[in-house]
Motif scaffolding. Structure first.
Motif, PDB file in Angstrom:
ATOM      1  N   VAL A  79       0.866  -1.179   0.000  1.00 35.78           N
ATOM      2  CA  VAL A  79       0.000   0.000   0.000  1.00 35.78           C
ATOM      3  C   VAL A  79       0.899   1.225   0.000  1.00 35.78           C
ATOM      4  O   VAL A  79       1.501   1.567   1.020  1.00 35.78           O
ATOM      5  N   GLY A  80       0.984   1.894  -1.119  1.00 39.30           N
ATOM      6  CA  GLY A  80       1.869   3.049  -1.200  1.00 39.30           C
ATOM      7  C   GLY A  80       3.297   2.645  -0.919  1.00 39.30           C
ATOM      8  O   GLY A  80       3.854   1.761  -1.567  1.00 39.30           O
ATOM      9  N   LYS A  81       3.911   3.273   0.115  1.00 41.60           N
ATOM     10  CA  LYS A  81       5.293   2.967   0.480  1.00 41.60           C
ATOM     11  C   LYS A  81       5.386   1.862   1.528  1.00 41.60           C
ATOM     12  O   LYS A  81       6.492   1.453   1.894  1.00 41.60           O
ATOM     13  N   GLU A  82       4.242   1.379   2.016  1.00 38.99           N
ATOM     14  CA  GLU A  82       4.239   0.366   3.074  1.00 38.99           C
ATOM     15  C   GLU A  82       4.090  -1.031   2.487  1.00 38.99           C
ATOM     16  O   GLU A  82       3.400  -1.231   1.482  1.00 38.99           O
ATOM     17  N   LEU A  83       4.726  -1.999   3.153  1.00 45.14           N
ATOM     18  CA  LEU A  83       4.579  -3.403   2.780  1.00 45.14           C
ATOM     19  C   LEU A  83       4.233  -4.185   4.035  1.00 45.14           C
ATOM     20  O   LEU A  83       5.050  -4.360   4.940  1.00 45.14           O
ATOM     21  N   PHE A  84       2.983  -4.632   4.120  1.00 45.35           N
ATOM     22  CA  PHE A  84       2.512  -5.433   5.251  1.00 45.35           C
ATOM     23  C   PHE A  84       2.660  -6.913   4.900  1.00 45.35           C
ATOM     24  O   PHE A  84       2.665  -7.287   3.721  1.00 45.35           O
ATOM     25  N   VAL A  85       2.755  -7.751   5.919  1.00 43.71           N
ATOM     26  CA  VAL A  85       2.844  -9.182   5.675  1.00 43.71           C
ATOM     27  C   VAL A  85       2.008  -9.930   6.705  1.00 43.71           C
ATOM     28  O   VAL A  85       2.044  -9.627   7.902  1.00 43.71           O
ATOM     29  N   VAL A  86       1.226 -10.882   6.236  1.00 45.75           N
ATOM     30  CA  VAL A  86       0.458 -11.796   7.079  1.00 45.75           C
ATOM     31  C   VAL A  86       1.153 -13.141   7.022  1.00 45.75           C
ATOM     32  O   VAL A  86       1.493 -13.634   5.931  1.00 45.75           O
ATOM     33  N   ILE A  87       1.375 -13.730   8.192  1.00 47.54           N
ATOM     34  CA  ILE A  87       2.215 -14.924   8.291  1.00 47.54           C
ATOM     35  C   ILE A  87       1.370 -16.135   8.640  1.00 47.54           C
ATOM     36  O   ILE A  87       0.514 -16.078   9.534  1.00 47.54           O
ATOM     37  N   GLY A  88       1.618 -17.231   7.956  1.00 44.39           N
ATOM     38  CA  GLY A  88       0.933 -18.477   8.260  1.00 44.39           C
ATOM     39  C   GLY A  88       1.900 -19.631   8.315  1.00 44.39           C
ATOM     40  O   GLY A  88       2.924 -19.649   7.622  1.00 44.39           O
ATOM     41  N   GLY A  89       1.616 -20.615   9.185  1.00 42.33           N
ATOM     42  CA  GLY A  89       2.477 -21.789   9.287  1.00 42.33           C
ATOM     43  C   GLY A  89       3.834 -21.456   9.880  1.00 42.33           C
ATOM     44  O   GLY A  89       3.939 -20.711  10.842  1.00 42.33           O
ATOM     45  N   SER A  98     -14.445   4.689  21.858  1.00 43.10           N
ATOM     46  CA  SER A  98     -14.255   5.729  20.839  1.00 43.10           C
ATOM     47  C   SER A  98     -13.159   5.342  19.847  1.00 43.10           C
ATOM     48  O   SER A  98     -13.312   5.540  18.639  1.00 43.10           O
ATOM     49  N   THR A  99     -12.050   4.779  20.332  1.00 38.72           N
ATOM     50  CA  THR A  99     -10.973   4.358  19.438  1.00 38.72           C
ATOM     51  C   THR A  99     -11.439   3.233  18.531  1.00 38.72           C
ATOM     52  O   THR A  99     -11.150   3.219  17.327  1.00 38.72           O
ATOM     53  N   THR A 100     -12.180   2.291  19.103  1.00 38.57           N
ATOM     54  CA  THR A 100     -12.711   1.188  18.299  1.00 38.57           C
ATOM     55  C   THR A 100     -13.620   1.707  17.199  1.00 38.57           C
ATOM     56  O   THR A 100     -13.507   1.318  16.032  1.00 38.57           O
ATOM     57  N   ASN A 101     -14.531   2.627  17.554  1.00 42.04           N
ATOM     58  CA  ASN A 101     -15.469   3.173  16.563  1.00 42.04           C
ATOM     59  C   ASN A 101     -14.756   3.995  15.495  1.00 42.04           C
ATOM     60  O   ASN A 101     -15.123   3.952  14.314  1.00 42.04           O
ATOM     61  N   ASN A 102     -13.743   4.735  15.913  1.00 42.07           N
ATOM     62  CA  ASN A 102     -13.030   5.602  14.959  1.00 42.07           C
ATOM     63  C   ASN A 102     -12.221   4.823  13.942  1.00 42.07           C
ATOM     64  O   ASN A 102     -12.063   5.263  12.795  1.00 42.07           O
ATOM     65  N   HIS A 103     -11.693   3.663  14.343  1.00 41.01           N
ATOM     66  CA  HIS A 103     -10.757   2.964  13.466  1.00 41.01           C
ATOM     67  C   HIS A 103     -11.201   1.551  13.057  1.00 41.01           C
ATOM     68  O   HIS A 103     -10.805   1.088  11.982  1.00 41.01           O
ATOM     69  N   PHE A 104     -11.962   0.875  13.905  1.00 37.31           N
ATOM     70  CA  PHE A 104     -12.250  -0.535  13.622  1.00 37.31           C
ATOM     71  C   PHE A 104     -13.724  -0.878  13.822  1.00 37.31           C
ATOM     72  O   PHE A 104     -14.055  -1.988  14.248  1.00 37.31           O
ATOM     73  N   SER A 105     -14.610   0.028  13.503  1.00 35.09           N
ATOM     74  CA  SER A 105     -16.049  -0.223  13.699  1.00 35.09           C
ATOM     75  C   SER A 105     -16.529  -1.415  12.873  1.00 35.09           C
ATOM     76  O   SER A 105     -17.477  -2.108  13.255  1.00 35.09           O
ATOM     77  N   ASP A 108      -9.771  -4.522   5.076  1.00 31.30           N
ATOM     78  CA  ASP A 108     -10.133  -3.263   5.728  1.00 31.30           C
ATOM     79  C   ASP A 108      -9.148  -2.915   6.846  1.00 31.30           C
ATOM     80  O   ASP A 108      -8.827  -1.732   7.067  1.00 31.30           O
ATOM     81  N   VAL A 109      -8.662  -3.921   7.568  1.00 30.27           N
ATOM     82  CA  VAL A 109      -7.676  -3.686   8.629  1.00 30.27           C
ATOM     83  C   VAL A 109      -6.389  -3.114   8.032  1.00 30.27           C
ATOM     84  O   VAL A 109      -5.809  -2.146   8.547  1.00 30.27           O
ATOM     85  N   ILE A 110      -5.933  -3.692   6.925  1.00 31.52           N
ATOM     86  CA  ILE A 110      -4.707  -3.229   6.290  1.00 31.52           C
ATOM     87  C   ILE A 110      -4.851  -1.793   5.799  1.00 31.52           C
ATOM     88  O   ILE A 110      -3.952  -0.963   5.991  1.00 31.52           O
ATOM     89  N   VAL A 111      -5.986  -1.478   5.186  1.00 29.60           N
ATOM     90  CA  VAL A 111      -6.226  -0.110   4.731  1.00 29.60           C
ATOM     91  C   VAL A 111      -6.202   0.859   5.916  1.00 29.60           C
ATOM     92  O   VAL A 111      -5.609   1.942   5.843  1.00 29.60           O
ATOM     93  N   GLU A 112      -6.814   0.465   7.049  1.00 28.70           N
ATOM     94  CA  GLU A 112      -6.865   1.337   8.224  1.00 28.70           C
ATOM     95  C   GLU A 112      -5.484   1.471   8.867  1.00 28.70           C
ATOM     96  O   GLU A 112      -5.106   2.566   9.305  1.00 28.70           O
ATOM     97  N   LEU A 113      -4.720   0.393   8.920  1.00 29.59           N
ATOM     98  CA  LEU A 113      -3.369   0.473   9.479  1.00 29.59           C
ATOM     99  C   LEU A 113      -2.487   1.402   8.657  1.00 29.59           C
ATOM    100  O   LEU A 113      -1.645   2.123   9.203  1.00 29.59           O
TER     101      LEU A 113
END
Length: 553
Positions: free
Chosen positions: A63-73, A148-155, A186-191
């Motif tokens: 996403v843009g300049k960021e590279l996220f990774v989800v790990i399995g196994g 409030s934090t939950t609603n603002n970012h992870f509703s 959606d989590v990745i976009v918000e992060l």
């Protein structure tokens, strides 16, 4: 991606959605279930297949300049060298609400006190703001976000039953609930959005210095200079206090094993990258000088580079009852504070930290508060400590030997622990005094001694096993210390009284300024950290603690 794995472009699938590009690498690996195969008799395992196939998965999201990774196994080890090892903590710092977020568990690394690391669990409604941050660097946190934090970012992750989100953060950012791919997206976009927010520095008063060039060119070079310039003091060729290296020397991951050791072996690196023992010392206080003298007198290293290369190869091993209990690099043992570029930095177990500016005033005020509010009555430590006439701490402590209601335990060790330097009996209260000259890096050693003593005494009294007090009594008698005519039983009965520990120090400054009235003149942050943390741990877990500044004249 790891030395044993070669990834080809054909091994990776890609997929793009909402300006997020996903890349999937997955491989099946075969692993033998050796635990069961070796556990069961051959008669049962014969003709059975104990080979299990597992999948290792890496899902990248660009996403843009960021590279996220989800790990399995079992794929985590493949990306370890490339991870931002504080990503989760840094991300949480951008959304935290210190007054409303509830702390569930936290794992920290200690910079002061007896605990190099600890894990704490909290009952409901324990807020981030209640967490004592002095002396602790967070490593992993499990937290219940505010509504409030939950609603603002992870509703999009909440339900009617659960309006607040549980997360676990450390190296990574983990949501404590099951996700489908749409939710993960959606989590990745918000992060990615959260990454652009301003981070709070509330959670920790420390900032790790991670720039290798700054460490090497600034901090490390100053440290080398401090050690090298201390050679004349170690060799005794000068008595000037200028350029004296002040530090605490202890294995931070095995503090009690280090303090309780019967002896220490010192090893130096050989030409074939092995190690050979060159000395054995009984007193931990002799380790530093023995190593420095070896480098200068025996090897005759005369420049800073050769000197430091040698020190990097030295190891210190601890032994108790003939068995090795712990060991590590000589340089790993240093805790010290230096100034570089007009700013204070400190070294703890080979890592460098700076104190966040926003917490300096808090730390000063807390230190002042301790000296003002928990001051030892002046009639107890009644002798002044003039360093010109009384050079050693032991000599000062022995001034009280033979005095009514005093017992001097300085240098008397029971299982490697000094229970007190000076004991004073007054009515129904027993004061256990620990003494140190100066209010600098060496204060960490004083607070370590207080906490280790308090822990051992607490355990002994709680269990009813008073062997430690019996041994102490016998050693006091054999050394000819004044014991006020007490029998062994009388001595043990003393500890039925209210126990108060005393942190006692004398100023090292050119003039005898009081700490509580001149806190800015006492510049050592390590001394401040150590005292604040020690006071907190003592009152929370062991005994009351009072503070005393011994007058010099």
């Amino acid at each position: 991606m790891g030395s044993k794995l070669r990834v080809k472009k054909t091994d990776i699938n890609s997929y793009s959605i909402d300006k997020v590009i996903y890349y999937l690498y997955a491989v099946n690996t075969e692993e033998r279930e050796s635990e069961w195969f070796d556990f069961l008799p051959l008669e049962l395992t014969e003709s059975k297949n104990f080979i299990q196939q597992r999948i290792s998965l890496l899902l990248f999201a660009e996403v843009g300049k960021e590279l996220f990774v989800v790990i399995g196994g079992n794929s985590y080890k493949m990306v370890i060298p490339y991870l931002d090892k504080s990503y989760g903590l840094n991300t949480y710092a951008r959304i935290m609400d210190s007054q409303k977020d509830e702390l569930v568990t936290i794992r920290t690394r200690g910079l002061t006190g007896t605990r190099a690391g600890m894990s704490e669990q909290f009952r409901g409604d324990f807020r981030i703001i209640d967490f004592i941050k002095f002396g602790k660097v967070p490593e992993e946190i499990h937290v219940l976000l505010s509504t409030s934090t939950t609603n603002n970012h992870f509703s999009f992750l909440t339900t009617k039953q659960k309006r607040r989100l549980n997360i676990s953060v450390g190296r990574g950012f983990k949501v404590k609930r099951a996700l489908d791919f749409a939710m993960l997206h959606d989590v990745i976009v918000e992060l990615n959005y959260i990454g652009d927010l301003v981070a709070s520095d509330y959670l920790s008063s420390y900032k790790e210095i991670r720039d290798p060039l700054f460490i090497e060119n600034n901090l490390r070079s100053v440290l080398i200079g401090k050690l090298f310039d201390d050679i004349p003091h170690v060799l005794g060729t000068t008595r000037e206090s200028v350029n004296r290296f002040h530090f605490d020397f202890c294995n931070p991951n095995s503090i009690e094993k280090f303090y309780e050791a019967d002896y220490y072996t010192l090893l130096e690196k050989t030409e074939n990258d092995g190690h050979r023992q060159f000395d054995k010392v009984l007193d931990r206080e002799d380790i530093y000088s023995t190593v420095i003298k070896r480098a200068v007198n025996y090897h005759q290293y005369s420049n800073r580079f050769e000197f430091m290369v040698y020190l990097q190869g030295v190891r210190v091993n601890c032994y108790r009852e003939g068995k090795k209990t712990t060991g590590s690099s000589f340089l790993f043992h240093f805790t010290t504070e230096i100034r570089a570029n007009n700013r204070s930095y400190f070294l703890v177990d080979t890592k460098w930290y700076s104190l966040r500016d926003s917490f300096v005033d808090d730390l000063k005020n807390t230190t002042k508060h301790l000296f003002e509010s928990y001051k030892l009555p002046s009639h107890i430590l009644r002798y002044n400590w003039d360093k010109k006439s009384i050079s050693r701490e032991g000599d000062y402590n022995l001034l009280y030997n033979g005095q009514i209601d005093f017992i001097v335990g300085d240098t008397i060790l029971v299982d490697g622990i000094e229970i007190f330097d000076i004991l004073y009996i007054e009515g129904n209260t027993l004061y256990l005094v620990h003494v140190k000259y100066g209010f600098g890096s060496s204060i960490r050693e004083l607070t370590n001694q207080i906490l280790i003593s308090a822990r051992r005494l607490r355990e002994s009294l709680a269990s009813g096993n008073l062997e430690v007090l019996e041994k102490l009594y016998q050693k006091l008698v054999s050394k000819g210390r004044h014991i006020n005519g007490l029998s062994k039983q009388d001595f043990k009965d003393l500890f039925k009284k209210r126990i108060v520990y005393v942190f006692a120090m004398a100023s090292h400054l050119s003039e005898d300024f009081l700490v509580d009235e001149n806190i800015d003149l006492y510049e050592s942050n390590i001394a401040r950290y150590s005292l604040v943390q020690c006071s907190s741990e003592m009152r929370a877990n062991y005994y009351d603690m009072m503070v005393c500044q011994i007058p010099r004249r």
